[in-house]
Design an enzyme around this catalytic site. Structure first.
Site, short mmCIF file in Angstrom:
data_model
loop_
_atom_site.label_atom_id
_atom_site.label_comp_id
_atom_site.label_asym_id
_atom_site.label_seq_id
_atom_site.Cartn_x
_atom_site.Cartn_y
_atom_site.Cartn_z
N GLU A 82 103.22 22.61 -19.33
CA GLU A 82 103.11 22.09 -20.70
C GLU A 82 101.86 21.23 -20.87
O GLU A 82 101.88 20.23 -21.56
CB GLU A 82 104.35 21.26 -21.03
CG GLU A 82 105.24 21.81 -22.09
CD GLU A 82 104.80 23.10 -22.69
OE1 GLU A 82 103.88 23.05 -23.50
OE2 GLU A 82 105.37 24.16 -22.37
C1 LIG Z 1 107.25 26.76 -12.65
C2 LIG Z 1 106.27 26.97 -13.76
C3 LIG Z 1 106.74 27.29 -15.03
C4 LIG Z 1 105.84 27.54 -16.06
N1 LIG Z 1 106.30 27.93 -17.29
C5 LIG Z 1 105.42 28.40 -18.21
C6 LIG Z 1 105.87 29.05 -19.40
O1 LIG Z 1 107.06 29.16 -19.66
N2 LIG Z 1 104.94 29.56 -20.24
C7 LIG Z 1 103.61 29.46 -20.00
O2 LIG Z 1 102.83 29.96 -20.80
N3 LIG Z 1 103.15 28.83 -18.89
C8 LIG Z 1 104.01 28.31 -18.00
N4 LIG Z 1 103.56 27.70 -16.85
C9 LIG Z 1 102.13 27.54 -16.66
C10 LIG Z 1 101.68 26.10 -16.79
O3 LIG Z 1 101.79 25.66 -18.11
C11 LIG Z 1 100.25 26.02 -16.24
O4 LIG Z 1 100.35 26.18 -14.83
C12 LIG Z 1 99.56 24.73 -16.59
O5 LIG Z 1 99.29 24.69 -17.96
C13 LIG Z 1 98.25 24.52 -15.84
O6 LIG Z 1 97.46 25.68 -15.88
P1 LIG Z 1 96.87 26.26 -14.51
O7 LIG Z 1 97.98 26.37 -13.56
O8 LIG Z 1 96.11 27.48 -14.82
O9 LIG Z 1 95.88 25.13 -13.99
P2 LIG Z 1 94.34 24.94 -14.38
O10 LIG Z 1 94.16 25.08 -15.85
O11 LIG Z 1 93.53 25.79 -13.50
O12 LIG Z 1 94.13 23.42 -14.00
C14 LIG Z 1 94.04 22.96 -12.66
C15 LIG Z 1 93.81 21.45 -12.65
O13 LIG Z 1 92.58 21.13 -13.31
C16 LIG Z 1 92.79 20.19 -14.35
N5 LIG Z 1 91.93 20.51 -15.49
C17 LIG Z 1 91.68 21.73 -16.03
N6 LIG Z 1 90.86 21.62 -17.08
C18 LIG Z 1 90.59 20.32 -17.24
C19 LIG Z 1 89.81 19.56 -18.17
N7 LIG Z 1 89.16 20.13 -19.17
N8 LIG Z 1 89.77 18.22 -18.02
C20 LIG Z 1 90.45 17.61 -17.03
N9 LIG Z 1 91.19 18.27 -16.11
C21 LIG Z 1 91.27 19.60 -16.22
C22 LIG Z 1 94.26 20.34 -14.74
O14 LIG Z 1 94.78 19.14 -15.26
C23 LIG Z 1 94.91 20.69 -13.40
O15 LIG Z 1 95.20 19.51 -12.69
C24 LIG Z 1 104.45 27.40 -15.82
C25 LIG Z 1 103.99 27.04 -14.55
C26 LIG Z 1 104.87 26.86 -13.53
C27 LIG Z 1 104.34 26.55 -12.16
#
Ligand SMILES: Cc1cc2nc3c(=O)[nH]c(=O)nc-3n(C[C@H](O)[C@H](O)[C@H](O)COP(=O)(O)OP(=O)(O)OC[C@H]3O[C@@H](n4cnc5c(N)ncnc54)[C@H](O)[C@@H]3O)c2cc1C
Length: 594
Positions: A441
């Site tokens: 989220e």
């Molecule tokens: C168990 C689980 C359930 C989930 N459920 C859903 C769901 O129901 N629907 C759905 O759509 N998604 C879902 N997700 C996905 C989840 O919302 C994403 O994993 C999350 O938004 C982070 O995206 P990412 O994993 O691609 O990390 P990334 O976007 O690659 O980010 C990696 C790190 O970099 C940081 N970062 C990235 N960009 C910036 C920036 N501009 N400034 C500062 N820091 C930054 C982030 O804070 C994070 O710490 C789920 C994930 C999991 C693991």
């Protein structure tokens, strides 16, 4: 087996004594939650959470979800029956409009009940939680036809919902998404693409699953402004509402993950699936934000809920586990040792958890009431002020409460010593389950950027100014001996927040890295002030109750509040110092040095 007792008395104290829910009686739905209705509703919800949902938590974690060769997914033993009871009780739509089969009660009631369900079993509670997000999005952005077709079934719990945003190469930066939508002659769209990490994406609890999918219409502009939101049902509904053909959406696999094992986290494949646009083309971000804001509050509540259940188990264990003697001499000389609750370091952890939980619940209820005002008031100025409050507090609640929920789970595990690390007592499950709430989220770092980068300056800083005015006005009007231990520290913390805000205004515009480097500390500083203000409000109500007669719970409340003011709130000074140090040492190393 872990224990859980729903904090019904706490909730009633907050609703009746702190926030005077009766004051909101002019809003639709509020006149129905008179004390004689409120208590039985909470008692019923508590019974379901404690007796039906909670006993499935530990076995559900061990069993997990299973994907079968045909792509179907089964949830752990007992989930189906428990979900049936949840749906039959009308809990899904307790706050949904009556015209769609809901009970029209305040949204605050749903928030409160969700805390109970998550404490009992987070994996279970996520199935209805995501459905409530889908209901909110369709209510706000759907056409009359879409509302008629989907809402009654979702509200009934006969169908569930999901939120499909994330793709393998994009999570935070949704502007990169590739899932494609091609318009068809009949007005529907064909959806092609892969979504990952989709919570409750496939399961056996409901006869249909309504996926809300973010995709890019062929030819749309690049970036987030070229995304649109689609309703993609697993089973296509016929005109009469019955289930029709199976849509071309399927679960490719379920993720192996750290926690919430009983919630199916799915890779979802869209292979020419039929979808229906919700809202306007290329305005998917608007509809998505409705869902996400709802979900961010919900995830903040997950932090509180896990922090609470972890605390309850740690408190029970601390009274039971005999080790060592109190520093001041044996407290239970007839026993071989004293219970560990006598040790100051164990107390430190218990009090920290408790002080955070009680204030966090107040913050959630205060903000949920504002959410109800924003959606239900007839007065435009009132609606705007409440909406400002929501915008400002949502990232704070999401991030601060989930960071603390995890911290609480770790502290509770620590109180169990080695018995917290092994699986038997369920404490390591709380740690694993709580961890995801800090990530999904919008990871907590993104919440901090949302607060500092968007919400502070929005509308000339109107929301922040309103928060300062309210808290400072409160301090002025409660400047008396009894309230001094509460309002004086809050005044100090607010001064830190003001200095931090000034520093950002002077140093972040020309140097955006100063804002990015300050964001996490600013969010936490803000969160401490908000929780501190909640403690003032609770202390005032507790003192009034005490004046009306002896009350052990209220005495304990005031001691817990003093603990927060003396031992937690001073952290604002460290946050301010870090903010004022700027981005220098944090950004100086070149990327290759890592
Ligand atoms: C168990 C689980 C359930 C989930 N459920 C859903 C769901 O129901 N629907 C759905 O759509 N998604 C879902 N997700 C996905 C989840 O919302 C994403 O994993 C999350 O938004 C982070 O995206 P990412 O994993 O691609 O990390 P990334 O976007 O690659 O980010 C990696 C790190 O970099 C940081 N970062 C990235 N960009 C910036 C920036 N501009 N400034 C500062 N820091 C930054 C982030 O804070 C994070 O710490 C789920 C994930 C999991 C693991």
């Amino acid at each position: 087996m872990p224990i859980y007792k729903a904090p019904v008395e706490e909730v009633l104290f907050l609703l009746n004594d702190v926030f005077a829910i009766a004051r909101y009686n002019n809003l639709p739905g509020f006149a129905d939650v008179t004390p004689d209705v409120l208590e039985p509703i909470l008692a019923e919800a508590a019974k379901l959470a404690e007796e039906v949902v909670q006993p499935l938590n530990l076995p559900g974690d061990r069993e997990g979800c299973t994907r079968h060769a045909d792509g179907s997914v089964t949830t752990p033993k007992g989930f189906k029956e428990a979900y049936k009871q949840y749906a039959a009780g009308g809990w899904m739509g307790i706050s949904s409009p009556a015209e769609f089969g809901g009970q029209g009660l305040p949204g605050t009631m749903t928030t409160i009940i969700n805390e109970l369900m998550v404490s009992a079993n987070m994996s279970f509670a996520m199935y209805p939680g995501l459905t409530q997000g889908a209901i909110a999005a369709i209510l706000k952005h759907g056409t009359a036809e879409q509302k008629k077709a989907y809402l009654p079934k979702l509200v009934e719990g006969r169908w569930t919902g999901t939120m499909n945003l994330t793709e393998p190469h994009c999570g935070t930066d949704l502007g990169l998404l590739r899932t494609k939508a091609v318009k068809q002659g009949d007005g529907s769209y064909k959806i092609n693409g892969t979504k990952i990490f989709i919570s409750s994406g496939e399961h056996d609890l409901a006869e249909n699953i309504i996926h809300l999918v973010l995709a890019r219409v062929e030819g749309a502009p690049a970036g987030i402004r070229g995304t649109s939101l689609f309703i993609v049902p697993k089973m296509l509904p016929n005109a009469d509402g019955s289930l029709g053909a199976r849509n071309a959406v399927s679960c490719g696999s379920i993720e192996e993950k750290m926690g919430i094992h009983a919630n199916s986290t799915c890779v979802m494949n869209y292979d020419g699936a039929t979808g229906y646009l919700i809202g306007e083309e290329n305005r998917g971000i608007n509809a998505m934000f409705t869902m996400m804001n709802e979900a961010r509050m919900g995830v903040g509540v997950q932090g509180l809920a896990l922090g609470e259940v972890a605390y309850q188990n740690a408190a029970a264990y601390a009274k039971d586990r005999l080790q060592g003697r109190a520093l001041t001499g044996a407290k239970f000389p007839d026993k071989p040792a004293d219970p560990i609750v006598v040790h100051p370091d164990v107390r430190r952890m218990l009090m920290t958890m408790r002080a955070h939980n009680e204030a966090a619940r107040a913050l959630v209820i205060w903000t949920s009431l504002q959410d109800d005002v924003a959606h239900r008031s007839a007065d435009a100025a009132e609606r705007q002020a409440a909406d400002d409050h929501m915008g400002l507090l949502t990232p704070v609640i999401k991030a601060v409460l989930t960071d603390q929920g995890f911290a609480n789970a770790v502290m509770a595990q620590q109180i169990f010593g080695g018995h917290g690390y092994i699986a038997e007592h369920g404490m390591e499950q709380f740690v694993r389950d709580a961890r995801i709430a800090m990530i999904y989220e919008g990871a907590n770092g993104i919440q901090a950027m949302d607060l500092v980068g968007r919400k502070l300056a929005k509308d000339g800083g109107r929301a922040l100014q309103a928060f300062f005015n309210e808290a400072q006005g409160y301090i002025k009007s409660h400047d008396n001996e009894a309230m001094k231990p509460f309002v004086a520290p809050l005044g100090g913390a607010l001064a830190h927040l003001q200095q931090a805000t000034m520093w950002l205004m002077q140093n972040a515009l020309a140097k955006p890295d100063n804002a990015g480097a300050a964001a996490n500390d600013y969010l936490n500083l803000f969160g401490l002030c908000a929780l501190g203000y909640m403690w003032c409000r609770m202390a005032e109500a507790a003192q009034a109750k005490l004046a009306a007669g002896a009350n052990e719970r209220m005495k304990a409340k005031l001691i817990t509040g003093r603990y927060f003011m003396e031992r937690v709130l001073p952290e604002t000074a460290a946050h301010l110092a870090r903010i004022q140090s700027g981005a220098g040492s944090l950004m100086e190393l070149p990327a290759e040095a890592f």
